[in-house]
Write a protein that holds these residues in place. Structure first.
Motif, PDB file in Angstrom:
ATOM      1  N   ARG A 242       7.181  -4.781 -23.942  1.00  0.00           N
ATOM      2  CA  ARG A 242       6.633  -3.573 -23.756  1.00  0.00           C
ATOM      3  C   ARG A 242       6.757  -2.881 -22.505  1.00  0.00           C
ATOM      4  O   ARG A 242       7.144  -1.887 -22.313  1.00  0.00           O
ATOM      5  CB  ARG A 242       5.008  -3.692 -23.667  1.00  0.00           C
ATOM      6  CG  ARG A 242       4.396  -4.329 -24.806  1.00  0.00           C
ATOM      7  CD  ARG A 242       2.842  -4.255 -24.626  1.00  0.00           C
ATOM      8  NE  ARG A 242       2.011  -4.660 -25.861  1.00  0.00           N
ATOM      9  CZ  ARG A 242       1.589  -5.724 -26.034  1.00  0.00           C
ATOM     10  NH1 ARG A 242       1.691  -6.994 -25.111  1.00  0.00           N
ATOM     11  NH2 ARG A 242       0.788  -6.309 -27.043  1.00  0.00           N
TER      12      ARG A 242
ATOM     13  N   GLU B 201       8.528   0.658 -22.344  1.00  0.00           N
ATOM     14  CA  GLU B 201       8.050   1.709 -21.172  1.00  0.00           C
ATOM     15  C   GLU B 201       9.248   1.936 -20.454  1.00  0.00           C
ATOM     16  O   GLU B 201       9.401   3.374 -20.128  1.00  0.00           O
ATOM     17  CB  GLU B 201       6.973   0.868 -20.318  1.00  0.00           C
ATOM     18  CG  GLU B 201       6.353   1.710 -19.114  1.00  0.00           C
ATOM     19  CD  GLU B 201       5.726   1.263 -18.346  1.00  0.00           C
ATOM     20  OE1 GLU B 201       4.581   1.762 -17.771  1.00  0.00           O
ATOM     21  OE2 GLU B 201       5.652  -0.029 -18.085  1.00  0.00           O
TER      22      GLU B 201
ATOM     23  N   PHE C 132       2.796   0.258 -28.125  1.00  0.00           N
ATOM     24  CA  PHE C 132       2.866   1.046 -26.842  1.00  0.00           C
ATOM     25  C   PHE C 132       2.618   2.352 -27.313  1.00  0.00           C
ATOM     26  O   PHE C 132       2.732   2.949 -28.294  1.00  0.00           O
ATOM     27  CB  PHE C 132       4.369   0.882 -26.213  1.00  0.00           C
ATOM     28  CG  PHE C 132       4.377   1.269 -24.841  1.00  0.00           C
ATOM     29  CD1 PHE C 132       3.816   0.396 -24.002  1.00  0.00           C
ATOM     30  CD2 PHE C 132       4.763   2.338 -24.663  1.00  0.00           C
ATOM     31  CE1 PHE C 132       4.050   0.789 -22.429  1.00  0.00           C
ATOM     32  CE2 PHE C 132       5.134   3.036 -23.487  1.00  0.00           C
ATOM     33  CZ  PHE C 132       4.282   2.084 -22.162  1.00  0.00           C
TER      34      PHE C 132
ATOM     35  N   VAL D 235       4.648  -5.284 -31.425  1.00  0.00           N
ATOM     36  CA  VAL D 235       3.852  -4.832 -30.336  1.00  0.00           C
ATOM     37  C   VAL D 235       3.392  -3.536 -30.089  1.00  0.00           C
ATOM     38  O   VAL D 235       4.478  -2.506 -31.139  1.00  0.00           O
ATOM     39  CB  VAL D 235       4.500  -5.260 -28.886  1.00  0.00           C
ATOM     40  CG1 VAL D 235       4.811  -6.709 -28.696  1.00  0.00           C
ATOM     41  CG2 VAL D 235       5.944  -4.442 -28.867  1.00  0.00           C
TER      42      VAL D 235
END
Length: 373
Positions: free
Chosen positions: A274, A278, A139, A137
């Motif tokens: 994610r 975060e 980010f 992923v």
């Protein structure tokens, strides 16, 4: 800030035929792709009147300035001046800096410096990217702090029980056991045993079927100039975060992250991954933004170090060696304009070394008004 390294400037899937502005080391660059799909990185400053090439258009393999239409090829040479009549030649000095580019591990990399190819440090290896058992992923987040502060934060295992609490660390067991550092010319890493917190949420569902370990082995690593790795070995699988700490300026950092996991590899779990990334960054951000001094000291003795700071000390020692070699951005890399305190970074490209008689073609004054980068 260190020059003469490969910098990952952007996620590869964001670099298209449309010009894209990126910033690194205080300088603006423009990225785009040729018809064959090869990435191109040029200085985002037309040599004529300083127009931003990132606001222009790409035709065939060339990019045109939005102001007067001057076209530059992927090597940075101007190949067309629309205002010129057919019999007029294009000045040899009509060119912009072009930086070597590579696409690797889902990122577009540019070599920001003027070293010849055989002398350039390598791009770090990310083996998980081509391993089909891992799901990746992306980010990103901007932080108002110097990139070396965000860089060191990730390899600092001792902060996890306090900054991340029960989300990542264990405040009841903050001790860091002794660890051994494995170091090369361009990297350093260490395996560190940390006491884990009770897992929660989606990942906790799978934990219930397994015995909670007393310790979790985490590999913390740095790769010059600005990449850090966090490899967490969980009972349910491996989670790896590669943080690219891109220095926008001395006090602003764009953190781009490639996160890999070999559990919950379906796309349905990407959003949860994610959110976890975060959460970690949001916990780190106010701490690194409040650190003083804002810039990492050059002298090791200017800050107190203990045994658990081994990876940071290894970085600072190697950094000092490179500074002495002239790899620190400053001096001739900083151009001063006519306005008060107007400065800008203009990094030399390999073309300047290859064509010393054209060196003056790249000297620009800083833009007046607005951000000089």
């Amino acid at each position: 800030m260190l020059k003469n390294f490969w910098y990952a400037l952007e996620f590869a899937d964001k670099v298209t035929r449309e010009p894209r502005k990126v910033t690194c080391l205080g300088q603006d660059f423009v990225l785009y792709r040729t018809r064959a799909g090869a990435p191109v990185c040029l200085s985002d400053l037309c040599v004529h009147r300083g127009g931003a090439l990132s606001m222009g258009t790409v035709t065939d393999d060339c990019i045109a300035c939005p102001y007067h239409g001057w076209q530059y090829d992927p090597d940075g040479a101007c190949v067309k001046i629309p205002a010129n009549s057919a019999e007029r030649s294009i000045p040899r000095k009509a060119r912009v800096d072009a930086y070597p580019t590579q696409e690797r591990y889902g990122m577009v990399w540019a070599f920001l410096g003027d070293l010849p190819e055989e002398e350039r440090p390598p791009i770090p290896v990310i083996p998980e990217h081509d391993d089909s058992s891992f799901k990746a992923v992306q980010f990103e987040m901007e932080v108002n702090a110097n990139y070396e502060r965000t860089f060191e934060n990730v390899v600092d295992a001792a902060h996890t029980p306090f900054v991340h609490g029960t989300a990542f660390g264990n405040p009841d067991k903050p001790q860091i056991p002794d660890f051994r550092i494995r170091q090369t010319e361009w990297s350093a890493e260490a395996d560190i045993d940390l006491s884990p917190p009770p897992p929660g949420g989606l990942w906790g569902m799978l934990y219930k079927r397994k015995v909670r370990p007393e310790f979790v082995t985490v590999t913390n690593a740095w790769y010059l100039p600005n990449i850090v790795k966090l490899h967490i070995r969980l009972p349910i699988g491996d989670m790896l975060l590669y943080d690219f700490n891109i220095p926008l300026s001395q006090d602003r950092t764009l953190i781009k992250i490639l996160g890999y996991r070999n559990f919950f590899t379906g796309g349905w779990a990407d959003g949860n991954t994610r959110k976890r990334i975060e959460k970690i960054l949001l916990q780190d951000r106010p701490v690194v933004e409040s650190q003083r001094p804002e810039l990492l000291p050059f002298d090791l003795s200017d800050e107190l170090h203990v045994r658990s700071d081994g990876l940071q000390v290894a970085y600072r020692r190697r950094r000092l060696e490179l500074i002495k070699q002239g790899w620190w951005v400053g001096g001739d890399d900083i151009i001063t304009g006519d306005g008060p305190r107007r400065t800008a970074t203009v990094l030399p490209s390999p073309s300047r070394r290859d064509n010393p008689e054209l060196a003056s073609a790249w000297v620009h004054k800083a833009r007046t008004g607005g951000d000089p980068r």
